[in-house]
Design a protein around this motif. Structure first.
Motif, PDB file in Angstrom:
ATOM      1  N   GLY A 427      -8.620  96.156   1.940  1.00 10.56           N
ATOM      2  CA  GLY A 427      -7.867  96.436   0.590  1.00 10.56           C
ATOM      3  C   GLY A 427      -6.613  97.281   0.794  1.00 10.56           C
ATOM      4  O   GLY A 427      -5.491  96.805   0.025  1.00 10.56           O
ATOM      5  N   GLU A 428      -6.565  97.735   1.945  1.00  9.34           N
ATOM      6  CA  GLU A 428      -4.966  98.276   2.343  1.00  9.34           C
ATOM      7  C   GLU A 428      -4.281  97.106   2.757  1.00  9.34           C
ATOM      8  O   GLU A 428      -3.142  97.284   2.363  1.00  9.34           O
ATOM      9  CB  GLU A 428      -5.222  99.226   3.481  1.00  9.34           C
ATOM     10  CG  GLU A 428      -4.139  99.963   4.089  1.00  9.34           C
ATOM     11  CD  GLU A 428      -4.104 100.966   5.218  1.00  9.34           C
ATOM     12  OE1 GLU A 428      -3.174 101.463   5.632  1.00  9.34           O
ATOM     13  OE2 GLU A 428      -5.176 100.857   5.362  1.00  9.34           O
ATOM     14  N   GLU A 429      -4.340  96.332   3.535  1.00  6.72           N
ATOM     15  CA  GLU A 429      -3.674  94.836   3.653  1.00  6.72           C
ATOM     16  C   GLU A 429      -3.451  94.309   2.404  1.00  6.72           C
ATOM     17  O   GLU A 429      -1.978  94.097   2.613  1.00  6.72           O
ATOM     18  CB  GLU A 429      -4.580  94.058   4.751  1.00  6.72           C
ATOM     19  CG  GLU A 429      -4.640  94.451   6.213  1.00  6.72           C
ATOM     20  CD  GLU A 429      -5.489  93.203   7.062  1.00  6.72           C
ATOM     21  OE1 GLU A 429      -4.987  92.684   7.623  1.00  6.72           O
ATOM     22  OE2 GLU A 429      -6.795  93.198   6.629  1.00  6.72           O
ATOM     23  N   LEU A 430      -4.416  94.169   1.776  1.00 10.42           N
ATOM     24  CA  LEU A 430      -3.972  93.258   0.393  1.00 10.42           C
ATOM     25  C   LEU A 430      -3.268  93.957  -0.243  1.00 10.42           C
ATOM     26  O   LEU A 430      -2.289  93.551  -1.072  1.00 10.42           O
ATOM     27  CB  LEU A 430      -5.362  93.267  -0.516  1.00 10.42           C
ATOM     28  CG  LEU A 430      -5.221  92.119  -1.539  1.00 10.42           C
ATOM     29  CD1 LEU A 430      -4.773  90.598  -0.805  1.00 10.42           C
ATOM     30  CD2 LEU A 430      -6.554  91.660  -1.829  1.00 10.42           C
ATOM     31  N   ASP A 431      -3.146  95.512  -0.441  1.00 11.80           N
ATOM     32  CA  ASP A 431      -2.242  96.160  -1.294  1.00 11.80           C
ATOM     33  C   ASP A 431      -0.548  95.904  -0.609  1.00 11.80           C
ATOM     34  O   ASP A 431       0.099  96.164  -1.444  1.00 11.80           O
ATOM     35  CB  ASP A 431      -2.456  97.845  -0.905  1.00 11.80           C
ATOM     36  CG  ASP A 431      -3.608  98.134  -1.789  1.00 11.80           C
ATOM     37  OD1 ASP A 431      -4.111  97.498  -2.823  1.00 11.80           O
ATOM     38  OD2 ASP A 431      -4.136  99.091  -1.453  1.00 11.80           O
ATOM     39  N   GLY A 432      -0.596  96.191   0.648  1.00 12.97           N
ATOM     40  CA  GLY A 432       0.755  95.583   1.263  1.00 12.97           C
ATOM     41  C   GLY A 432       1.560  94.229   0.764  1.00 12.97           C
ATOM     42  O   GLY A 432       2.468  94.135   0.525  1.00 12.97           O
ATOM     43  N   TYR A 433       0.679  93.365   0.758  1.00 17.50           N
ATOM     44  CA  TYR A 433       1.118  91.962   0.014  1.00 17.50           C
ATOM     45  C   TYR A 433       1.337  92.243  -1.149  1.00 17.50           C
ATOM     46  O   TYR A 433       2.303  91.393  -1.766  1.00 17.50           O
ATOM     47  CB  TYR A 433      -0.014  90.915   0.559  1.00 17.50           C
ATOM     48  CG  TYR A 433       0.198  90.795   2.139  1.00 17.50           C
ATOM     49  CD1 TYR A 433       1.059  90.149   2.679  1.00 17.50           C
ATOM     50  CD2 TYR A 433      -1.179  91.038   2.777  1.00 17.50           C
ATOM     51  CE1 TYR A 433       0.929  90.026   4.209  1.00 17.50           C
ATOM     52  CE2 TYR A 433      -1.123  90.737   4.270  1.00 17.50           C
ATOM     53  CZ  TYR A 433      -0.207  90.254   4.776  1.00 17.50           C
ATOM     54  OH  TYR A 433      -0.117  90.233   6.157  1.00 17.50           O
ATOM     55  N   VAL A 434       0.600  92.703  -2.152  1.00 10.83           N
ATOM     56  CA  VAL A 434       0.961  92.844  -3.477  1.00 10.83           C
ATOM     57  C   VAL A 434       1.876  93.651  -3.834  1.00 10.83           C
ATOM     58  O   VAL A 434       2.907  93.272  -4.761  1.00 10.83           O
ATOM     59  CB  VAL A 434      -0.212  93.459  -4.205  1.00 10.83           C
ATOM     60  CG1 VAL A 434       0.044  93.770  -5.451  1.00 10.83           C
ATOM     61  CG2 VAL A 434      -1.486  92.481  -4.144  1.00 10.83           C
ATOM     62  N   SER A 435       2.333  94.714  -2.848  1.00 12.56           N
ATOM     63  CA  SER A 435       3.627  95.325  -3.164  1.00 12.56           C
ATOM     64  C   SER A 435       4.771  94.691  -2.659  1.00 12.56           C
ATOM     65  O   SER A 435       5.743  94.950  -3.184  1.00 12.56           O
ATOM     66  CB  SER A 435       3.602  96.669  -1.952  1.00 12.56           C
ATOM     67  OG  SER A 435       3.727  96.301  -0.667  1.00 12.56           O
ATOM     68  N   ILE A 436       4.654  93.668  -1.993  1.00  9.20           N
ATOM     69  CA  ILE A 436       5.994  92.714  -1.656  1.00  9.20           C
ATOM     70  C   ILE A 436       6.159  91.979  -3.037  1.00  9.20           C
ATOM     71  O   ILE A 436       7.265  91.886  -3.367  1.00  9.20           O
ATOM     72  CB  ILE A 436       5.697  91.855  -0.684  1.00  9.20           C
ATOM     73  CG1 ILE A 436       5.572  92.409   0.627  1.00  9.20           C
ATOM     74  CG2 ILE A 436       6.670  90.633  -0.510  1.00  9.20           C
ATOM     75  CD1 ILE A 436       5.125  91.544   1.793  1.00  9.20           C
TER      76      ILE A 436
END
Length: 822
Positions: A427-436
């Motif tokens: 989930g943390e990884e995915l949060d990073g891409y969504v934040s982009i």
């Protein structure tokens, strides 16, 4: 597209840091000039090496004398791991004959020095392999160029042309293998290329406007191209729409492009309707389609079709948006088209019966038979860009159906990440891409472009570009299920795992050897396994060297790129047939069959009727064919030649490495070349010159091991043709007869290539072990070390119990402990 500067922070900067980090390359440790002195000079060294050095070297290079500021008494016995520069210098000095000095009363024999150098070289190679195989907590293996192309195509349905101008550089090579993780480094310029590639891929997958496909056809010569003096006459005769373009050898057709530019980059289907006339004793005309701006061959094949029964040739090619620059050649040798008689006139060509202008070169004789191999082009059709339903469905999975819906953005990016990274995404990884995506929206980008920014960051991340094995937080030596899935798919398909492999990994079923065997059979049965057979055969046998030294056209007028391609094609098709039919390793050493097309059969002089012009078909070989197995295939014989003559020593070195798994020590420095034959002396074969050359004692020892492996193939010239005498330009008298006899280091002798093959067949266990090591190097993407030997021997035992059958051998490797070991 979103500006690159805003995207540097999330992912590019990280890659640039990794590009300089030592974890990407398992480099050799810095050598210690003088390791901790041993208790006694040369203590711990292998007895044979210690005896030689004590007898011939130590008195001048110990702590007291230190002649030349070079000591050997304190050298580390860990050859290949410590004091490597010093051991290399010792080896080179002895190899060159410089040491021991000639003034010494007690000098070693050439055989003693040769054995010493060979032992040191072997230890150096073992050390190199161990360093290459050294693995930290995580191993990173960058995708090869082909693997990147295949993965992107499976992931997004886009074919990226990595070899086009501005594309990726060739992959680094180690002993022929092009996928060894520790040599495939990452530089800042490579990062830039990955950025550009990802932008190109996403622009094609998600264009701003959906392209309107084209479907057009046109005559090879359109009405506007017909000379005005003939246009009305042909219209009255009803022939204006039947004008054709005749192509003699070497002629070029430049009118393939459609009237309108291609709407978008993508896959286009191109169809030519044409005839091909072959002279009775000549070559078939060859259609050769070339895109000049991309410097890429789109298609090539022989064409044989009567004038009144044209055939259609359809192929697909990936092309960029805009107007292509395509040339179609009749790629066969023939008379020059420079003289006036070879040029096209202003009289349109309709048929052979209608004829050409009297001053033009005649295409047929008085009986109407073709004088040359020529093509007659009728029409060309275009269709595309072609996007399959599966490709479109997969692209749609990753993007939100509703604009502005960030929940759908997260869901789509999650699906893309699981496939692209070949593992679960936190989930943390995915949060990073969504934040982009959110950052791009906040900066004023359109929703469409903001989503592509998130996807772009994934395609440039280390999780996509590298196959990672291991854990940062623990020392783990075996693969988990996700890593096994990737190792399987990149071994057999050179691409990402499919959904079935990913599902099995998620369920934890790939640790089961029975499941691994089932998946091996499934992957090998898939058409994509051709990537494995072609790639492994090329890397194991060094087939990429074929054509590196183009044969002299005066000496070998029959050699051309079509023949070269057929030579390599035979070897790849042969390997594929052995694997698919589960034949034994014996077939590689000798066989009563091979894979031929019409061109290669003609070159070999093998009588074969109705063979395909370009595809390969299994053909039985008669005893007098002088062929069978890999060693007498033209690809192998020509790659060990220099374009002018065969090279006996290089053939021996190739066989030593590929079949016996032994790399000979390097040659002495400043070795004189083989002297040319005096013009007033009798003609001499290359073998005779070589035997005179190796009277030098510094050369004789190594040549005694190498040359017998190459001398067996003296009957084959530089491009692999059989001969019984060697054509020699220098000297007097008749051309000398070939002598293909030899004596192996163990005393066994042979008189012919067939007898030599029989000797190899009697030592099948050695070849079995070599082949397994080569296959394991390819599969594991690393060199093999001493620690792997027990596992390699276990696989070899299974292979032997299965009568050395290739598919069983491959399955034994995949189900072994070695395959799941990092």
């Amino acid at each position: 597209m979103t500006s690159r500067s805003r995207l540097l922070s999330p992912f590019r900067a990280g890659l640039l840091t990794l590009a300089a980090a030592p974890c990407w390359v398992s480099a050799a440790p810095a050598p210690a000039p003088n390791a901790t002195p041993a208790a006694a000079p040369l203590a711990g060294l292998q007895p044979e090496l210690r005896t030689y050095l004590e007898t011939h070297c130590l008195k001048c290079h110990d702590a007291d004398t230190d002649k030349g500021d070079f000591r050997i008494d304190n050298l580390s016995p860990k050859i290949g791991f410590e004091d490597s520069p010093q051991w290399l210098e010792i080896m080179e000095r002895i190899n060159s004959g410089e040491m021991p000095p000639k003034k010494e009363k007690v000098k070693p024999t050439a055989d003693e020095s040769g054995k010493f150098v060979a032992r040191v070289a072997a230890r150096m190679k073992e050390g190199e392999s161990a360093r290459m195989a050294a693995r930290g907590k995580v191993s990173y293996n960058r995708l090869s160029r082909d693997e990147y192309v295949n993965t992107v195509e499976d992931l997004l349905g886009v074919h990226f042309d990595a070899t086009d101008p501005g594309g990726f550089l060739e992959d680094a090579e180690w002993h022929g293998f092009e996928r060894i993780g520790s040599v495939m480094t990452l530089s800042p310029s490579t990062v830039e290329k990955y950025m550009a590639a990802a932008e190109t891929v996403l622009a094609e997958a998600y264009p701003l406007k959906k392209p309107v496909p084209i479907q057009v056809s046109k005559r090879a010569i359109e009405e506007k191209q017909v000379d005005e003096n003939h246009r009305e006459r042909l219209r009255e005769l009803g022939l204006l729409d039947k004008v054709r373009f005749e192509m003699w050898p070497g002629d070029i057709f430049r009118y393939s492009a459609p009237a309108e530019p291609l709407p978008e980059a993508g896959i286009y289907e191109i169809t030519y309707t044409l005839s091909g006339l072959k002279p009775e004793k000549g070559r078939a005309p060859r259609l050769f389609v070339y895109e000049s701006k991309l410097d890429r061959v789109l298609h090539e094949q022989d064409i044989i079709a009567p004038e009144d029964q044209p055939v259609t040739v359809t192929f697909r090619a990936h092309l960029p948006k805009g107007r292509p620059s395509i040339n179609v050649l009749n790629d066969v040798p023939g008379p020059s088209n420079n003289p006036r008689s070879g040029r096209h006139g202003n009289r349109p060509f309709i048929s052979l019966k209608d004829g050409r202008i009297p001053w033009q070169m005649k295409l047929t004789d008085e009986q109407g038979r073709p004088r040359y191999a020529f093509l007659i082009m009728d029409s060309v059709s275009w269709k595309g860009p072609i996007i399959t339903e599966e490709q479109q469905r997969r692209r749609d999975e990753y993007v939100p159906a509703q604009e502005g819906n960030l929940d759908q953005v997260r869901e789509g990016l999650g699906k893309l990440a699981r496939r692209a990274f070949r593992r679960p995404v936190t989930g943390e990884e995915l949060d990073g891409y969504v934040s982009i995506v959110k950052a791009e929206l906040a900066a004023g980008e359109k929703f469409h472009d903001a989503v592509k920014a998130g996807m772009l960051s994934m395609l440039c991340s280390k999780s996509f570009l590298f196959l990672a094995e291991g854990d940062e937080d623990a020392q783990r030596h075996t693969l988990n299920d996700w890593e096994i899935a990737s190792r399987l798919s990149y071994l057999f398909w050179s691409t990402m795992p499919d959904d079935e492999l990913l599902d099995l990994a998620e369920k934890g079923r790939l640790q089961d050897k029975a499941e691994l065997a089932r998946q091996t059979a499934r992957l090998l049965a898939d058409p994509r396994s051709k990537r494995f057979t072609d790639s492994f055969a090329a890397q194991w046998l060094h087939l990429r060297k074929v054509g590196r030294f183009p044969p002299d056209k005066k000496l070998y007028p029959d050699y051309d790129l079509n023949l070269e391609k057929s030579m390599v094609g035979e070897t790849k098709a042969f390997f594929r047939q052995v694997l698919q039919q589960n034949l034994t390793l014996r077939e590689f050493l000798n066989s009563d069959w091979t894979m031929l097309n019409a061109r290669l059969a003609e070159f070999y002089g093998v009588p074969a009727t109705d063979l395909p012009r370009d595809e390969f078909q299994r053909v039985a070989l008669a005893g007098e064919s002088r062929r069978g197995g890999l060693l007498t295939q033209a690809s192998v014989l020509s790659l060990t030649s220099d374009g002018t003559r065969h090279r006996t020593v290089h053939r021996g070195v190739w066989l030593s490495e590929a079949i016996f798994g032994k790399t000979p020590p390097p040659p002495p420095a400043n070795v004189d070349p083989i002297a040319p034959n005096p013009v007033d002396a009798p003609k001499a074969t290359l073998r005779m010159k070589l035997e005179a050359h190796i009277h030098d004692p510094n050369c004789a020892s190594c040549h005694a091991n190498i040359d017998p492996l190459g001398l067996a193939f003296e009957n084959y010239d530089a491009i692999g043709r059989w001969r019984t005498e060697e054509i020699v330009a220098e000297g007097q008298g008749q051309n000398p007869a070939i002598n293909a006899s030899g004596k192996l280091p163990d005393g066994r002798t042979y008189q012919t290539p067939e007898e030599f093959k029989a000797l190899l067949m009697s030592s099948l266990d050695g070849f079995n072990e070599t082949f397994i090591e080569k296959l394991a190097t390819y599969a594991l993407r690393r060199s093999l070390s001493f620690d792997d030997r027990a596992r390699l021997h276990a696989i070899a035992a299974v292979s032997k119990s299965k009568d050395y059958r290739l598919q069983d051998l491959v399955t034994a490797l995949v189900t072994s402990d070695l395959f799941v070991h990092r």
